[in-house]
Write a protein that holds these residues in place. Structure first.
Motif, PDB file in Angstrom:
ATOM      1  N   PRO A  36       0.859  -1.278  -0.035  1.00  0.00           N
ATOM      2  CA  PRO A  36       0.049   0.119  -0.014  1.00  0.00           C
ATOM      3  C   PRO A  36       0.947   1.329   0.082  1.00  0.00           C
ATOM      4  CG  PRO A  36      -0.986  -1.625   1.472  1.00  0.00           C
ATOM      5  CD  PRO A  36       0.584  -2.103   0.865  1.00  0.00           C
ATOM      6  N   VAL A 193      -0.956  -6.396   6.753  1.00  0.00           N
ATOM      7  CA  VAL A 193      -1.586  -6.509   5.266  1.00  0.00           C
ATOM      8  C   VAL A 193      -1.583  -7.690   4.961  1.00  0.00           C
ATOM      9  CG1 VAL A 193      -0.972  -5.453   3.077  1.00  0.00           C
ATOM     10  CG2 VAL A 193      -0.568  -4.021   5.259  1.00  0.00           C
ATOM     11  N   GLU A 196      -4.717 -10.408  -0.106  1.00  0.00           N
ATOM     12  CA  GLU A 196      -5.984  -9.815  -0.783  1.00  0.00           C
ATOM     13  C   GLU A 196      -5.694  -8.201  -0.806  1.00  0.00           C
ATOM     14  OE1 GLU A 196      -7.221 -13.472   1.256  1.00  0.00           O
ATOM     15  OE2 GLU A 196      -6.176 -11.682   1.954  1.00  0.00           O
ATOM     16  N   GLU A 197      -5.233  -7.648   0.084  1.00  0.00           N
ATOM     17  CA  GLU A 197      -4.863  -6.083  -0.306  1.00  0.00           C
ATOM     18  C   GLU A 197      -3.739  -5.970  -1.013  1.00  0.00           C
ATOM     19  OE1 GLU A 197      -4.223  -2.074   2.495  1.00  0.00           O
ATOM     20  OE2 GLU A 197      -4.448  -3.946   3.432  1.00  0.00           O
ATOM     21  N   ALA A 200      -5.298  -6.532  -4.548  1.00  0.00           N
ATOM     22  CA  ALA A 200      -5.951  -5.288  -5.028  1.00  0.00           C
ATOM     23  C   ALA A 200      -5.347  -4.086  -5.353  1.00  0.00           C
ATOM     24  CB  ALA A 200      -7.057  -5.038  -3.876  1.00  0.00           C
ATOM     25  N   CYS A 201      -4.069  -3.854  -4.549  1.00  0.00           N
ATOM     26  CA  CYS A 201      -3.347  -2.620  -5.143  1.00  0.00           C
ATOM     27  C   CYS A 201      -2.522  -2.817  -6.321  1.00  0.00           C
ATOM     28  CB  CYS A 201      -2.423  -2.488  -4.032  1.00  0.00           C
ATOM     29  SG  CYS A 201      -2.737  -1.840  -2.426  1.00  0.00           S
TER      30      CYS A 201
END
Length: 210
Positions: A36, A193, A196-197, A200-201
């Motif tokens: 992220p 984190v 999945e995150e 997605a990023c």
């Protein structure tokens, strides 16, 4: 210096790296925590985002303690000579390398990693403790002939930063406290984190054409 969260740290790193804005830098985040951050940094610097896959090698006595690191080509190193148990290290290397292969398949199922050759490459992590994973990442990338190789972290242990300097063309660290104990102590919010995150990023950046 205390950061509210990883995005706050990324914003402050972007200011420190503003000289590279508009030069299409390749921002390579070390999963999972830095992804992220890497996305926010790539947005701020008008660059591309990808991941560089490395994993710490854990001590047989304390899984959280990094005794070295391995990158996805299989190159590894050990930074704690007291932990050089060959049988343990062989098994640990094989276990971590298989995990990196699985992560690459998860994170980049539709295309190969972005080629860093001839690019300004910024390797970002959410902090530098032993420096092992960052050194492995920089080693992997140096072999691919980037134009410039930069290590960027919000906070790091002073001794580890000195070790990393030999492997990068530039090291950008916002805070190097003498009383460093763990990366998380310098964040108000330092949640886990998940994969999945990360996925997605990366998908969002690809959808934007970056």
């Amino acid at each position: 210096m205390i950061f509210q969260d990883r995005l706050d740290a990324a914003r402050q790193l972007a200011a420190a790296l503003s000289a590279y804005r508009g030069r299409n830098p390749l921002v390579l985040a070390i999963p999972r925590g830095a992804v992220p951050m890497g996305a926010a940094l790539a947005d701020a610097l008008q660059g591309e985002l990808d991941v560089v896959l490395v994993h710490k090698l854990s001590s047989r006595w304390s899984p959280e303690y990094a005794i070295g690191a391995i990158e996805e080509s299989g190159w590894s190193f050990v930074c704690d000579p007291s932990e050089e148990d060959e049988a343990w290290l062989k098994a640990e290397r094989e276990r971590r390398l298989e995990g990196l292969r699985q992560r690459r398949a998860l994170y980049s199922p539709e295309r190969p990693p972005i080629d860093p050759r001839g690019r300004v490459v910024i390797v970002v992590d959410d902090g530098l403790a032993t420096g092992a994973t960052m050194i492995a990442a920089l080693h992997a990338l140096r072999a691919q002939a980037p134009q410039k190789l930069i290590c960027a972290v919000p906070v790091g242990a002073p001794d580890s930063l000195k070790k990393v300097e030999a492997h990068a063309d530039e090291v950008v660290c916002l805070h190097a406290p003498w009383d460093f104990q763990a990366v998380g102590q310098f964040y108000v919010h330092f949640g886990q984190v998940e994969d999945e995150e990360v996925v997605a990023c990366l998908r969002q950046r690809r959808a934007q054409g970056a």
